[in-house]
Design an enzyme around this catalytic site. Structure first.
Site, PDB file in Angstrom:
ATOM      1  N   GLY A   1      25.009  33.188 -36.943  1.00 45.99           N
ATOM      2  CA  GLY A   1      24.343  32.414 -35.343  1.00 45.99           C
ATOM      3  C   GLY A   1      24.286  33.065 -34.292  1.00 45.99           C
ATOM      4  CB  SER A   2      27.748  33.177 -32.698  1.00 46.30           C
ATOM      5  OG  SER A   2      27.923  31.220 -33.046  1.00 46.30           O
TER       6      SER A   2
ATOM      7  CG  ASN B   1      24.009  21.776 -33.623  1.00 41.88           C
ATOM      8  OD1 ASN B   1      22.464  21.753 -32.456  1.00 41.88           O
ATOM      9  ND2 ASN B   1      25.171  21.905 -33.123  1.00 41.88           N
TER      10      ASN B   1
ATOM     11  CD  GLN C   1      22.712  22.758 -38.345  1.00 45.68           C
ATOM     12  OE1 GLN C   1      22.755  22.696 -39.592  1.00 45.68           O
ATOM     13  NE2 GLN C   1      23.841  23.075 -38.019  1.00 45.68           N
TER      14      GLN C   1
ATOM     15  CB  SER D   1      24.047  30.742 -39.685  1.00 49.34           C
ATOM     16  OG  SER D   1      25.799  30.893 -40.257  1.00 49.34           O
TER      17      SER D   1
ATOM     18  CG  HIS E   1      28.523  28.570 -42.318  1.00 42.61           C
ATOM     19  ND1 HIS E   1      29.042  27.856 -41.484  1.00 42.61           N
ATOM     20  CD2 HIS E   1      28.079  29.755 -41.539  1.00 42.61           C
ATOM     21  CE1 HIS E   1      28.706  27.777 -40.687  1.00 42.61           C
ATOM     22  NE2 HIS E   1      28.567  29.201 -39.699  1.00 42.61           N
TER      23      HIS E   1
ATOM     24  CB  THR F   1      30.673  49.467 -42.947  1.00 39.23           C
ATOM     25  OG1 THR F   1      30.567  50.404 -42.562  1.00 39.23           O
ATOM     26  CG2 THR F   1      30.155  49.622 -44.628  1.00 39.23           C
TER      27      THR F   1
ATOM     28  CB  CYS G   1      31.455  24.827 -31.323  1.00 40.71           C
ATOM     29  SG  CYS G   1      30.496  25.531 -32.399  1.00 40.71           S
TER      30      CYS G   1
HETATM   31  C1  LIG Z   1      22.166  24.820 -34.355  1.00 37.82           C
HETATM   32  C2  LIG Z   1      23.513  26.488 -34.202  1.00 37.82           C
HETATM   33  N1  LIG Z   1      22.960  27.689 -34.172  1.00 37.82           N
HETATM   34  C3  LIG Z   1      24.005  28.555 -34.148  1.00 37.82           C
HETATM   35  C4  LIG Z   1      25.139  28.322 -34.578  1.00 37.82           C
HETATM   36  C5  LIG Z   1      25.757  29.358 -35.033  1.00 37.82           C
HETATM   37  O1  LIG Z   1      26.170  30.341 -36.469  1.00 37.82           O
HETATM   38  P1  LIG Z   1      27.739  30.087 -36.270  1.00 37.82           P
HETATM   39  O2  LIG Z   1      28.789  29.266 -37.035  1.00 37.82           O
HETATM   40  O3  LIG Z   1      27.281  30.887 -37.895  1.00 37.82           O
HETATM   41  O4  LIG Z   1      27.838  31.593 -35.982  1.00 37.82           O
HETATM   42  C6  LIG Z   1      25.772  26.893 -34.836  1.00 37.82           C
HETATM   43  C7  LIG Z   1      26.421  26.569 -36.114  1.00 37.82           C
HETATM   44  O5  LIG Z   1      27.442  25.211 -35.460  1.00 37.82           O
HETATM   45  C8  LIG Z   1      24.706  25.891 -34.834  1.00 37.82           C
HETATM   46  O6  LIG Z   1      24.389  24.747 -36.338  1.00 37.82           O
END
Ligand SMILES: Cc1ncc(COP(=O)(O)O)c(C=O)c1O
Length: 400
Positions: free
Chosen positions: A71-72, A152, A180, A200, A202, A238, A325
């Site tokens: 996600g980031s 989130n 989310q 994302s 996970h 890759t 985070c």
């Molecule tokens: C809304 C949202 N965006 C982005 C992210 C970041 O995702 P990743 O952990 O896959 O980098 C998160 C992770 O908690 C999230 O909840």
């Protein structure tokens, strides 16, 4: 007892995703860019994963799916794509909301150093960004609008289709951080008409370190990593094929079982909410119905959220006080501040995020543990005792 109620931080990888990853690592170990048979076997697994994911997220064509590290990275690349679009068309304004994930907010801080004006609109008290608010600040100088699909920390769902239409009326690109939402609620890039979308693996029982950036055909994604020509020349490196295959398997399961999972998880959330709200001076943050099934966030007046988390942890319950985070920092949640919660209440919050793996019995255990812990913490709280004796005014009523 061990209960996991922090699925918004990350989910447990599914058996199917894990098996798919292992099989892929063992059988498709070639490099998808190599022209020989081993490479072509890997290429075809990559092709198939892209097709599956493209169909599941409502892409127009599979090539709109770019695989990233999560996600980031997807959020950063989406924002930088908006910057490049602005530079191309002489626009230097980006609009987002004040309760986005740090992946978006910190990318926007960087963008400011490139001479872009960043405007953050506040969600309303119900945790929803209203299209009218976007109308008030958008103009022809706007290159990109980025609003998350589901928050989130509090779980509220945003009116993405309407917000996107406002952006397009002003020839701006529209990005949504759907990290989310994907795998939890129906989402179609085609139907929403978004230009960019982040997801994302996970967060929907897939592996970590792999994600999706959806980029509508015709839009050139900005590179944020330099190297080879993978991912249609938009994301060098890759490909992490086993993780990508695992992500495709997890998303397929999530989407196929979505209807029943949504019903089940929503019923658990409602049950837990009902039990928690039997405590006095408690607030559920965000609209009660416009939310993803599993995420709920409460404020308990008179106590510190961190103390409550520790007590729950000591009883085997894993929860959170907000974004993974930002946990560990004692700063008040930027999300709760953004929705206008009074300062005095932003420290006493708890996020619970459920999945289809939770049981009814676990919900009763969580509720019991919360009620007992809150009562215990309040019995030792000066603030709470002052509220009880009338020496201090309760902030909950005015916050509702
Ligand atoms: C809304 C949202 N965006 C982005 C992210 C970041 O995702 P990743 O952990 O896959 O980098 C998160 C992770 O908690 C999230 O909840």
């Amino acid at each position: 007892m061990s209960i996991y109620a922090d699925n918004a931080a990350t989910t447990k990888i599914s058996k199917n995703a894990l098996e798919t990853m292992n099989k892929c690592a063992e059988n498709c170990f070639g490099n998808p860019s190599s022209p020989h048979a081993h490479g072509q076997k890997a290429f075809s697994a990559l092709y198939s994963a892209r097709n599956v994911i493209g169909t599941l997220i409502g892409a127009n064509v599979a090539q709109e799916v770019v695989f990233t590290s999560g996600g980031s990275e997807s959020d950063t690349q989406a924002i930088m794509t908006g910057v490049a679009y602005g530079e191309k068309y002489g626009k230097n304004k980006i609009i987002s909301s004040s309760f986005e994930h740090p992946a978006v907010l910190n990318a926007l801080k960087h963008v400011k150093t490139k001479g872009f004006e960043v405007v953050l609109i506040d969600p309303d008290r119900d945790g929803i960004v209203k299209p009218e608010k976007l109308e008030q600040v958008i103009d022809e100088n706007t290159a990109l609008v980025s609003i998350m699909t589901a928050n989130n920390e509090i779980g509220t769902i945003q009116p993405i289709k309407e917000l996107c239409a406002v952006a397009h009326k002003h020839s701006a690109l529209f990005h949504t951080d759907a990290v989310q939402a994907i795998g939890h609620i129906p989402f179609s890039a085609k139907e929403m008409n978004v230009d960019l979308m982040s997801a994302s693996a996970h967060k929907f029982h897939g592996p970590r370190g792999v994600g999706i950036l959806y980029v509508k055909a015709g839009i050139q994604p900005s590179k944020i990593i330099y190297g080879g020509h993978q991912e249609n020349d938009s994301r060098p490196g890759t490909e992490n094929l086993p993780a990508i295959a695992g992500m495709a398997a997890a998303l397929k399961d999530s989407v196929l079982n979505m209807k029943q999972n949504m019903e089940y998880v929503s019923s658990l959330r409602k049950k837990l909410t009902q039990q928690i709200l039997t405590l006095p001076n408690v607030l559920l943050n965000g609209d009660e119905t416009k939310r993803v099934p599993g995420i709920m966030n409460f404020v308990f007046e008179g106590i510190e959220g961190e103390a409550l988390l520790l007590m729950l942890d000591s009883r085997g319950i894993s929860a959170s006080s907000g974004s993974a985070c930002t946990s560990g920092s004692l700063d008040p949640s930027h999300v709760l501040k953004a929705i206008g919660l009074p300062d005095g209440l932003t420290h006493g919050n708890l996020r619970l995020s459920l999945s289809e793996e939770n049981t009814e019995e676990e919900i009763d255990e969580i509720a019991k543990a919360i009620i007992e812990s809150v009562n215990k913490l309040r019995s030792m709280s000066v603030t709470w005792n002052e509220i009880l004796s009338g020496k201090r005014k309760s902030e909950i009523e005015s916050a509702k």
